[in-house]
Every structure is written in C-alpha cells, then in structure tokens.
Design a protein around this motif. Structure first.
Motif: not given
Length: 222
Positions: A36-38, A146, A152-154, A158
């Motif tokens: 999860r991004v957060e 990463k 980043t996790l985003a 992606s």
C-alpha cells in the motif's frame, strides 16, 4: 507470410523466454508483498513509537503531573477548576465576568479530559519486542523492493503494473507462435491440395495443346 511471421517470432523466442521468466518473478514478488502506498509511513511511525516507549511514558507522566498533581493539588486541573469556581462567584455579582467564568469552566473541562487521555496513554504504553521485529522485517522487505523497482512504494507498484502488461503481451506472443504454427500447417496442406489440382490441370492442358500443335504441324506438311 505465415512462415515469415513464424520465423521472426522463433528468432526472438530465446530472448522472450528469458524475459518471461524475469517478468513472472517480478510480478509475483510485487504482488505477494501486498503493498500500500501509505504503508511505509505508517510502519515507520509505529516503529518509532515502539522504540521510544520508555521515553514516551516518562514524558506523558511529566505532562500528567503538571496537569493533575494528586499529591499537592497544584496541578493545572485543580488550579483551573478553582479559578473557574472563583470567577463564577464573581460573575454572580458582576455579570461582566460571566463570559470569562464560562471560558474557565470550558478550559477546566478540556484540561481534565486531557489529563484522563494522558493517564490512559501512559498506562497503555507497552514494549512489544515481537511486534517491533515484525515491523523491522516488513520495512526491510519494502527497502529491498524499492532498491530493485523504484524510489517509492508508488514507483514499485507502477513498475509491477507495467511488468504485468509486458508479461501479458509476451504470453500472447507465445499464443501467436502456436497459432501461426497451426496456420502454417494448414496452409501447407492447402498448398499440397492446390499443387495436385494444378498438376492435373497442367497435364490436361498439355494433352490438349499437343493435339492442337500436331494438327498445325500436319497442315504445314511438317
């Protein structure tokens, strides 16, 4: 055309097979992580809290002592309550202080609630080495992902989506190879049938042509 397309696909088959192995591993690794991004910020916050339990408990106890000192009654709760009671009596005589008395009563209630929250907070604070170890392992996994797939996790998510699309395209290329192989075999069979028919037609036309040529030669007296 089918033969040419099939040869192009087969020339690239080795590179494609290697790329498929890489993509399947990457897509599976990212999907199994359940990112999860957060998540990273949440884990870092929880880890910081668990690493600082003793300090947090000490600070909370210090703040609680300032608000509500049960030993001396000199805490902010008692002082604000006393001030509110005193100003309320003044307001009974001089209405000009009515608003101030109300504000002090509100402040006393807010400080009392803050005192209760701090007491519960200090009581509930517990060291949890097992949970801290889980957090460290999870954060280590996120760091490895990463390093491999993005800053980043985003970025990692992606990359996983992009890899999944490429994987699907390459898997479809394998299906295309199988389809072209079947199509080429079908075309060869059709060509064989057409070749037999063509040979038969040529033989028939050759016989007819022979007769015409023989008649023409006879007319010419040759």
């Amino acid at each position: 055309a089918a033969q040419s397309a099939l040869e192009d696909l087969r020339r690239a088959s080795r590179d494609r097979a290697q790329r498929l192995d890489v993509l399947r591993y990457q897509v599976a690794e990212i999907a199994e992580a359940g990112l999860r991004v957060e998540e990273e910020a949440e884990l870092l916050g929880e880890r910081q809290r668990l690493q600082s339990v003793e300090r947090l408990r000490e600070w909370a106890a210090g703040a609680l002592a300032l608000l509500d000192d049960d030993r001396t009654g000199l805490g902010a709760v008692a002082a604000t309550q006393q001030a509110a009671a005193t100003v309320s009596r003044l307001a009974e005589i001089d209405a000009e202080l009515a608003e101030t008395a109300e504000e002090l009563r509100g402040a006393a209630a807010a400080i009392t609630e803050a005192s209760h929250v701090l007491r519960r907070y200090a009581t509930d604070l517990e060291a949890d080495p097992a949970r801290l170890e889980q957090l460290e392992q999870r954060l280590d996994l996120l760091a490895r992902l990463k390093r491999k797939y993005g800053d980043t996790l985003a970025d990692v998510l992606s990359y996983g989506e992009q890899a999944a699309r490429e994987l699907q395209a390459l898997e479809q290329a394998e299906e295309t190879t199988e389809r072209l192989t079947r199509e080429l075999e079908q075309r060869r069979q059709e060509a064989g049938v057409a070749g037999v028919a063509l040979s038969r037609s040529r033989a028939e036309l050759a016989a007819r042509l022979g007769e015409v040529v023989s008649a023409a030669v006879a007319v010419l007296g040759m």
